[in-house]
Structures are given as C-alpha cells and as structure tokens.
Design a protein around this motif. Structure first.
Motif, PDB file in Angstrom:
ATOM      1  N   GLY A  27       0.812  -1.223   0.000  1.00  0.00           N
ATOM      2  CA  GLY A  27       0.000   0.000   0.000  1.00  0.00           C
ATOM      3  C   GLY A  27       0.836   1.260   0.000  1.00  0.00           C
ATOM      4  O   GLY A  27       0.422   2.286   0.542  1.00  0.00           O
ATOM      5  N   SER A  28       2.012   1.199  -0.620  1.00  0.00           N
ATOM      6  CA  SER A  28       2.971   2.307  -0.478  1.00  0.00           C
ATOM      7  C   SER A  28       2.453   3.635  -1.042  1.00  0.00           C
ATOM      8  O   SER A  28       2.922   4.692  -0.622  1.00  0.00           O
ATOM      9  CB  SER A  28       4.302   1.936  -1.109  1.00  0.00           C
ATOM     10  N   ASN A  78     -12.573  -2.819  -4.679  1.00  0.00           N
ATOM     11  CA  ASN A  78     -12.446  -1.604  -5.471  1.00  0.00           C
ATOM     12  C   ASN A  78     -13.548  -1.611  -6.536  1.00  0.00           C
ATOM     13  O   ASN A  78     -13.399  -2.176  -7.617  1.00  0.00           O
ATOM     14  CB  ASN A  78     -11.059  -1.528  -6.111  1.00  0.00           C
ATOM     15  N   TRP A  90     -12.797   0.733   1.882  1.00  0.00           N
ATOM     16  CA  TRP A  90     -11.658   0.482   0.978  1.00  0.00           C
ATOM     17  C   TRP A  90     -10.504   1.406   1.349  1.00  0.00           C
ATOM     18  O   TRP A  90     -10.582   2.620   1.147  1.00  0.00           O
ATOM     19  CB  TRP A  90     -12.064   0.718  -0.494  1.00  0.00           C
ATOM     20  N   MET A 143      -3.863  -3.792   1.460  1.00  0.00           N
ATOM     21  CA  MET A 143      -4.404  -5.074   1.912  1.00  0.00           C
ATOM     22  C   MET A 143      -4.200  -5.282   3.412  1.00  0.00           C
ATOM     23  O   MET A 143      -5.054  -5.848   4.093  1.00  0.00           O
ATOM     24  CB  MET A 143      -3.734  -6.194   1.119  1.00  0.00           C
ATOM     25  N   ARG A 163      -0.300 -10.961  -5.107  1.00  0.00           N
ATOM     26  CA  ARG A 163       0.722 -12.002  -5.213  1.00  0.00           C
ATOM     27  C   ARG A 163       0.428 -13.148  -4.257  1.00  0.00           C
ATOM     28  O   ARG A 163       0.091 -12.925  -3.100  1.00  0.00           O
ATOM     29  CB  ARG A 163       2.115 -11.446  -4.897  1.00  0.00           C
TER      30      ARG A 163
HETATM   31  P1  AFP Z   1       1.041  -1.356  -3.531  1.00  0.00           P
HETATM   32  O1  AFP Z   1       1.753  -2.068  -2.424  1.00  0.00           O
HETATM   33  O2  AFP Z   1       1.750  -1.492  -4.823  1.00  0.00           O
HETATM   34  O3  AFP Z   1       0.706   0.051  -3.194  1.00  0.00           O
HETATM   35  O4  AFP Z   1      -0.349  -2.116  -3.791  1.00  0.00           O
HETATM   36  C1  AFP Z   1      -1.172  -2.456  -2.750  1.00  0.00           C
HETATM   37  C2  AFP Z   1      -2.226  -3.394  -3.265  1.00  0.00           C
HETATM   38  O5  AFP Z   1      -1.634  -4.409  -4.012  1.00  0.00           O
HETATM   39  C3  AFP Z   1      -3.064  -4.010  -2.135  1.00  0.00           C
HETATM   40  O6  AFP Z   1      -2.577  -3.775  -0.877  1.00  0.00           O
HETATM   41  C4  AFP Z   1      -4.416  -3.368  -2.270  1.00  0.00           C
HETATM   42  O7  AFP Z   1      -5.426  -4.218  -1.929  1.00  0.00           O
HETATM   43  C5  AFP Z   1      -4.468  -2.943  -3.697  1.00  0.00           C
HETATM   44  O8  AFP Z   1      -3.123  -2.733  -4.098  1.00  0.00           O
HETATM   45  C6  AFP Z   1      -5.265  -1.680  -3.883  1.00  0.00           C
HETATM   46  O9  AFP Z   1      -5.281  -1.368  -5.221  1.00  0.00           O
HETATM   47  P2  AFP Z   1      -6.350  -0.455  -5.929  1.00  0.00           P
HETATM   48  O10 AFP Z   1      -6.987   0.441  -4.916  1.00  0.00           O
HETATM   49  O11 AFP Z   1      -5.543   0.270  -6.946  1.00  0.00           O
HETATM   50  O12 AFP Z   1      -7.337  -1.360  -6.551  1.00  0.00           O
END
Ligand code: AFP
Length: 326
Positions: A108-109, A201, A235, A239, A269
């Motif tokens: 979620g960076s 989402n 949302w 994750m 993943r």
């Molecule tokens: P990042 O670690 O690349 O920010 O992605 C986080 C993630 O894979 C997961 O934690 C979330 O459920 C998802 O992305 C959220 O993605 P969207 O809001 O773009 O659908």
C-alpha cells in the motif's frame, strides 16, 4: 507479555522464534523511519525511477524498507533465503538455515503520500536443502507449508499480527515505541461472524466477470435483495489495513481477477500477500479462496505469481465460491 515470551510459550522451535524476532526487529526500524514523516520527506519520499518486477513505480520507502529487512535477515543464521516483491529473484543467505522468508516490504505504499497506513507482510517456509544455496524453486511450496506468517501495520500505532499456524491461533501485538518491544494486546483473535462490511475496489465493476458482479449486486441490493441485510463498503487500498479490519471487527476482502489482468492471474501475489494473509485468516476461523480453490492449497509455479483473492468471514467467502462454481 512480550513477543519473545509469547513465542516461547507457543513453540519449542527456538530457530523459528529467532527468525520471527528478526523480522519484528526490522519492522521497529521501519516504524521509526515512517514516523519521521514530513521531516524525512525530502530524503525519503518520491520515486527512485526504477520499476519493480511487477512493472510498478517504486517509491523510495519501498526500497529502504526492503533493504532494512534484507540487512536484518542476512544476519539471521536461521534464514537460508529471502524473496521479496522488490527483488526479481530470491537471495540465498545461510545455506544451513532452516527457513525461507518472503515479504512485501511496504504494502500500500501509495498511501504514504496521503499519510495513511501501510504495512509489511511476511511468510516463513521451511528450507529443505541444508548445505546448498537456496534458489527460487525452493520457495515454491503451498501455503499450508508455512511455519509462520503475519503482517506489521504502520498505522496510528504499529501492530504486529502473527500466527505460527497449526491451530495455534493469531496473536495481536502493539509496539511500545519507547522500548521497541511488541506487547501482546489480544491472544486468539477470532473473526466475527455475520458481517455487514465488504471491501472491494468497485471502480473495476465493469471489468469483473459475471459471478463477481452478481455477488456485489447482491450486497448492494441490501435488505431488499436475496441477502436480506444492508452492507457497507470500506476500501483503504492497502491489503494490510483491510485484513486488519477484518481480523478485528469482521468483513470480507475481495481482489478478483478481471478481464484486464486474468492472463497474469490477477493483481495480488500468492507467495507474499495471499498465502500469509490466508494463514492468518484461517487461524482466526475465516476462509480464503481464489474464488474456487482454498488459497493455502494452490501449488505455486513462480515466486511472483498473482491470483484472485477473496478472504474473511466464512459465509461471504462461501457465497462467492458458490456463485463461481454455479
Ligand atoms: P502497492 O503495495 O503497490 O501500493 O499495492 C497495494 C495493493 O496491491 C493491495 O494492498 C491493495 O489491496 C491494492 O493494491 C489496492 O489497489 P487499488 O486500490 O488500486 O485497486
């Protein structure tokens, strides 16, 4: 109770205790890094300009958190190899180590820019080829093989959610930032039944396949539809935060494959997101599926494999599965 005392009360495997403790130590350093927030912004925020193996822009903090975990685990003699979202290939560390560690250093960076929570997700697998250098193939074990898994959520407080599997349940720890100790806050976390919250989402609705659209239609129909009750959406787009909410007050999290990414398997993943979360969820009495199979049964073919993920409250997960099998 301190983390180390909790672990020693749950298992006689001192090597496993040592590996978990190393991950916890790295997360304390990551907490302090993140807590510098705006003060550190000029140095640590922004993009490095590289892309990670999934073709996403890396934020500099992803790289720093990744480096901190690698540095700590490289010193951990029980760790034979490391795989990370930020590394194309696994790193072999101690050939005589008993464990393989996989992680997403900062899930979620993109939330960092808006001062929202992020997290580290980890999974520990057994290493079976002592004396030899670990390779990517050594990591390709089903989720049921995990010796431990968990996440650290860097939110208003830093929380460690941990399981050592095999029916030992889930423990929730809070970091005391003054001493750097994780203290047990709640033992034996159980997922609340009969939820009215779901996390997905919804902007991807038109890309989903019909069974997922039907499931969400049922929830949106609320008390006027077949489910007979109203639902609320949440949302956070990380994750770790969604799973933390589900473990603390119930709910279901869905990240389906859709028409755009089905050829890649989905978005999330398997090895360092779905599997560690699935073990936590199952140990807390919930379920986790790729919409058909249990996540923990899936035979991996690649360390960066992607899958659809639905996890949380058993009734909801089973309804999703039912609609996909119909
Ligand atoms: P990042 O670690 O690349 O920010 O992605 C986080 C993630 O894979 C997961 O934690 C979330 O459920 C998802 O992305 C959220 O993605 P969207 O809001 O773009 O659908």
């Amino acid at each position: 109770m301190r983390l180390i005392d909790y672990l020693n009360s749950k298992t006689t495997d001192s090597n496993l205790v040592s590996t978990i403790h190393s991950i916890a130590q790295a997360s304390v350093h990551i907490t302090f890094l993140l807590r510098r927030g705006a003060l550190a912004e000029a140095e640590i925020h922004g993009e490095v300009g590289n892309q990670n193996v999934q073709g996403e822009e890396q934020k500099k903090l992803d790289v720093i958190a990744n480096d901190m975990l690698i540095e700590t685990l490289t010193k951990e003699s029980h760790c034979a190899g490391i795989a990370s979202e930020e590394l194309d290939d696994a790193i072999a560390t101690h050939p005589n180590g008993e464990h393989l560690v996989l992680f997403d250093p900062l899930d979620g960076s993109s939330n960092i820019e808006i001062n929202m929570s992020v997290g580290t997700i980890f999974s520990i697998l057994p290493y079976h080829r002592q004396g030899e250098m670990a390779t990517n193939e050594d990591f390709l074990q089903i989720g049921h093989e995990q010796l431990a898994s968990g996440y650290i959520m860097y939110g208003t407080s830093t929380i460690l959610m941990l399981t050592i599997g095999r029916g030992q349940g889930v423990g929730m720890f809070v970091l005391n930032p003054t001493t750097g100790d994780y203290l047990l806050h709640h033992d034996d976390i159980r997922i609340t039944r009969g939820t009215q919250e779901y996390a997905i989402n919804g902007s991807n609705y038109r890309h989903w396949f019909a069974p997922m659209q039907k499931y969400v239609d049922e929830l949106i129909a609320g008390e006027t539809g077949v489910r007979g009750k109203n639902y609320n959406t949440r949302w956070v787009a990380a994750m770790v935060s969604e799973v933390n909410r589900i473990l603390t007050r119930g709910g279901v999290f869905l990240y389906p494959a859709d028409k755009r990414n089905v050829s890649k398997g989905g978005k999330l993943r398997l090895m360092y997101e779905a599997n560690p979360m699935a073990l936590l969820i199952e140990e807390a009495g919930g379920k986790a599926t790729d919409t058909v199979n249990d996540v923990l049964d899936i035979e991996p073919t690649h360390i960066h494999q992607r899958i659809p993920v639905v996890l949380g409250c058993p009734e909801e997960v089973e309804r999703v599965r039912e609609l996909h099998l119909a």
